[in-house]
Design an enzyme around this catalytic site. Structure first.
Site, PDB file in Angstrom:
ATOM      1  N   SER A   1      14.646 -16.945 -29.943  1.00 43.35           N
ATOM      2  CA  SER A   1      13.468 -16.467 -29.195  1.00 43.35           C
ATOM      3  C   SER A   1      13.298 -14.955 -29.193  1.00 43.35           C
ATOM      4  O   SER A   1      12.238 -14.470 -28.795  1.00 43.35           O
ATOM      5  CB  SER A   1      13.536 -16.958 -27.753  1.00 43.35           C
ATOM      6  OG  SER A   1      13.259 -18.324 -27.702  1.00 43.35           O
TER       7      SER A   1
ATOM      8  N   LYS B   1      10.313 -13.632 -30.846  1.00 42.16           N
ATOM      9  CA  LYS B   1       8.992 -13.672 -30.190  1.00 42.16           C
ATOM     10  C   LYS B   1       8.499 -12.269 -29.822  1.00 42.16           C
ATOM     11  O   LYS B   1       7.293 -12.050 -29.674  1.00 42.16           O
ATOM     12  CB  LYS B   1       9.070 -14.570 -28.951  1.00 42.16           C
ATOM     13  CG  LYS B   1       9.380 -16.035 -29.297  1.00 42.16           C
ATOM     14  CD  LYS B   1       9.711 -16.867 -28.068  1.00 42.16           C
ATOM     15  CE  LYS B   1      10.084 -18.289 -28.453  1.00 42.16           C
ATOM     16  NZ  LYS B   1      10.527 -19.095 -27.293  1.00 42.16           N
TER      17      LYS B   1
ATOM     18  N   TYR C   1       6.654 -20.978 -36.670  1.00 42.61           N
ATOM     19  CA  TYR C   1       7.479 -20.788 -35.462  1.00 42.61           C
ATOM     20  C   TYR C   1       8.951 -21.125 -35.732  1.00 42.61           C
ATOM     21  O   TYR C   1       9.849 -20.341 -35.420  1.00 42.61           O
ATOM     22  CB  TYR C   1       6.908 -21.653 -34.331  1.00 42.61           C
ATOM     23  CG  TYR C   1       7.773 -21.650 -33.096  1.00 42.61           C
ATOM     24  CD1 TYR C   1       7.751 -20.578 -32.209  1.00 42.61           C
ATOM     25  CD2 TYR C   1       8.646 -22.710 -32.815  1.00 42.61           C
ATOM     26  CE1 TYR C   1       8.568 -20.556 -31.089  1.00 42.61           C
ATOM     27  CE2 TYR C   1       9.457 -22.689 -31.704  1.00 42.61           C
ATOM     28  CZ  TYR C   1       9.418 -21.624 -30.847  1.00 42.61           C
ATOM     29  OH  TYR C   1      10.232 -21.598 -29.739  1.00 42.61           O
TER      30      TYR C   1
ATOM     31  N   TYR D   1      13.063 -16.190 -19.211  1.00 42.51           N
ATOM     32  CA  TYR D   1      12.518 -17.446 -18.653  1.00 42.51           C
ATOM     33  C   TYR D   1      12.768 -17.523 -17.153  1.00 42.51           C
ATOM     34  O   TYR D   1      12.572 -16.530 -16.459  1.00 42.51           O
ATOM     35  CB  TYR D   1      13.099 -18.662 -19.401  1.00 42.51           C
ATOM     36  CG  TYR D   1      13.044 -18.416 -20.869  1.00 42.51           C
ATOM     37  CD1 TYR D   1      11.809 -18.434 -21.517  1.00 42.51           C
ATOM     38  CD2 TYR D   1      14.161 -18.077 -21.596  1.00 42.51           C
ATOM     39  CE1 TYR D   1      11.720 -18.143 -22.856  1.00 42.51           C
ATOM     40  CE2 TYR D   1      14.084 -17.787 -22.937  1.00 42.51           C
ATOM     41  CZ  TYR D   1      12.863 -17.821 -23.566  1.00 42.51           C
ATOM     42  OH  TYR D   1      12.778 -17.527 -24.882  1.00 42.51           O
TER      43      TYR D   1
ATOM     44  N   VAL E   1      18.386 -18.526 -27.753  1.00 39.82           N
ATOM     45  CA  VAL E   1      19.435 -19.545 -27.588  1.00 39.82           C
ATOM     46  C   VAL E   1      20.548 -19.450 -28.635  1.00 39.82           C
ATOM     47  O   VAL E   1      21.518 -20.194 -28.565  1.00 39.82           O
ATOM     48  CB  VAL E   1      18.892 -21.000 -27.529  1.00 39.82           C
ATOM     49  CG1 VAL E   1      18.128 -21.264 -26.256  1.00 39.82           C
ATOM     50  CG2 VAL E   1      18.073 -21.339 -28.762  1.00 39.82           C
TER      51      VAL E   1
HETATM   52  O1  DON Z   1      12.008 -23.442 -29.856  1.00 40.23           O
HETATM   53  C1  DON Z   1      13.162 -23.382 -29.484  1.00 40.23           C
HETATM   54  O2  DON Z   1      13.602 -24.123 -28.620  1.00 40.23           O
HETATM   55  C2  DON Z   1      14.048 -22.311 -30.082  1.00 40.23           C
HETATM   56  N1  DON Z   1      13.669 -22.037 -31.437  1.00 40.23           N
HETATM   57  C3  DON Z   1      13.959 -21.020 -29.348  1.00 40.23           C
HETATM   58  C4  DON Z   1      14.341 -21.142 -27.921  1.00 40.23           C
HETATM   59  C5  DON Z   1      15.003 -19.950 -27.381  1.00 40.23           C
HETATM   60  O3  DON Z   1      15.620 -19.154 -28.068  1.00 40.23           O
HETATM   61  C6  DON Z   1      14.969 -19.834 -25.931  1.00 40.23           C
HETATM   62  N2  DON Z   1      15.768 -18.722 -25.514  1.00 40.23           N
HETATM   63  N3  DON Z   1      16.595 -18.564 -24.745  1.00 40.23           N
END
Ligand code: DON
Length: 309
Positions: free
Chosen positions: A64, A67, A191, A243, A261
């Site tokens: 993420s 982003k 994405y 978040y 993540v």
């Molecule tokens: O879409 C997802 O779930 C992951 N590619 C990214 C989520 C993420 O990194 C949330 N961060 N803490």
């Protein structure tokens, strides 16, 4: 003021001896394979110095954190019109939550939750093929990191695609509200791939320089974005970057930051430093346990919190 090189070394030593490290993300099978016992930190300062410790040169999946870079590109492309597609309020919900989307008629709360980031990729896709947009994102990451070795891990992208039921649901939900202009598969393809970009802490700290130094790359005289835009992206990172853990991160660290993540966190100490930490063990909100702790210790030792003290 303590010496930054000593502070960084001491933090890495303390993190090495920590037992409680959280859990690696398991919902993306490729990420579940990453060994838990790693910790890296890189700090790039206003005078152009880089301080690193631990596993600062091991590539990890930025997830993420990407982003932040897609948001920067989308703002460059459509400016403030982006805010017709995505809000700028903290969600108070997990990053992949769908509940708010129904109340708010397919307009995601902010560009950092998954729905918001998928909407941002949809904006980037206008008039372009997915391959072109992905190329643009990767080129931007390489440019701000000043490193052409930044790459996409195809295994992670594929792993995320085959388990991406929630993200597919979010994209379809927005499409049903007529909030997606391009084919859902195109937005999801971009994405999944931008989340699968890998960087080291050193590369990520380099990539965050334009946010830490008012839109410019220090020492180079290169302006990436305006200072006003950098300030606004930092504000979103502070309020939405972790978040439903964003309030706690502001309380403990007091700096704008964006987590992923994969266990990475990019943090901005305005006009002082661009910081990247990485440790793959996560807390229940999906934020790196050791990464957050290390940043708490760094901000405290250097008196870098934007709230003073
Ligand atoms: O879409 C997802 O779930 C992951 N590619 C990214 C989520 C993420 O990194 C949330 N961060 N803490």
């Amino acid at each position: 003021m303590p010496r930054l090189d000593t502070v960084v070394e001491e933090i890495a030593a303390r993190m090495r001896s920590r037992e409680e490290r959280g859990k690696v993300a398991s919902y993306i099978p490729e990420l579940a394979k990453v060994p838990l016992d790693q910790f890296g930190i890189a700090v790039f300062t206003a005078d152009g110095e880089m301080f690193t410790a631990g596993d600062a040169d091991i590539p990890f999946s930025i997830q993420s954190i990407s982003k932040v870079f897609t948001l920067t590109l989308a703002l460059g492309k459509v400016g403030d019109q982006l805010w017709n597609r995505v809000g700028r309020e903290p969600s108070g919900h997990p990053f992949n939550s769908i509940v708010q989307l129904e109340y708010e008629k397919g307009k995601p709360r902010n560009p950092f939750i998954n729905a918001g980031a998928i909407a941002v990729t949809d904006v980037l896709l206008a008039g372009h093929q997915p391959r072109e947009v992905l190329g643009e994102i990767l080129r931007f990451c390489r440019f701000v990191a000043d490193d052409d070795t930044v790459a996409i891990d195809e295994h992670v992208a594929r792993s995320e695609k085959v388990t991406g039921f929630l993200n597919t649901a979010l994209a379809n939900y927005m499409k049903a509200f007529k909030m997606m202009e391009n084919p859902v598969e195109h937005a999801l393809g971009v994405y999944f791939h931008h989340c699968a970009i890998t960087m080291t802490c050193r590369q990520l700290a380099m990539a965050g320089r334009y946010l830490a130094f008012s839109g410019r790359l220090p020492g180079k005289g290169v302006s990436v974005i305006s200072s006003e835009r950098a300030r606004r992206i930092n504000a979103l990172m502070l309020t939405c970057g972790h978040y439903d853990g964003s309030g706690d991160f502001a309380f403990r660290v007091g700096l704008p930051g964006k987590s992923g993540v994969g266990g990475g966190i990019l943090v901005v100490a305005p006009e002082k430093a661009s910081i990247a930490v990485w440790s793959p063990g996560l807390d229940p909100h999906g934020n790196s346990v050791l990464g957050s702790l290390a940043l708490e210790q760094l901000a405290k030792a250097m008196h870098w919190s934007v709230f003073g003290g």
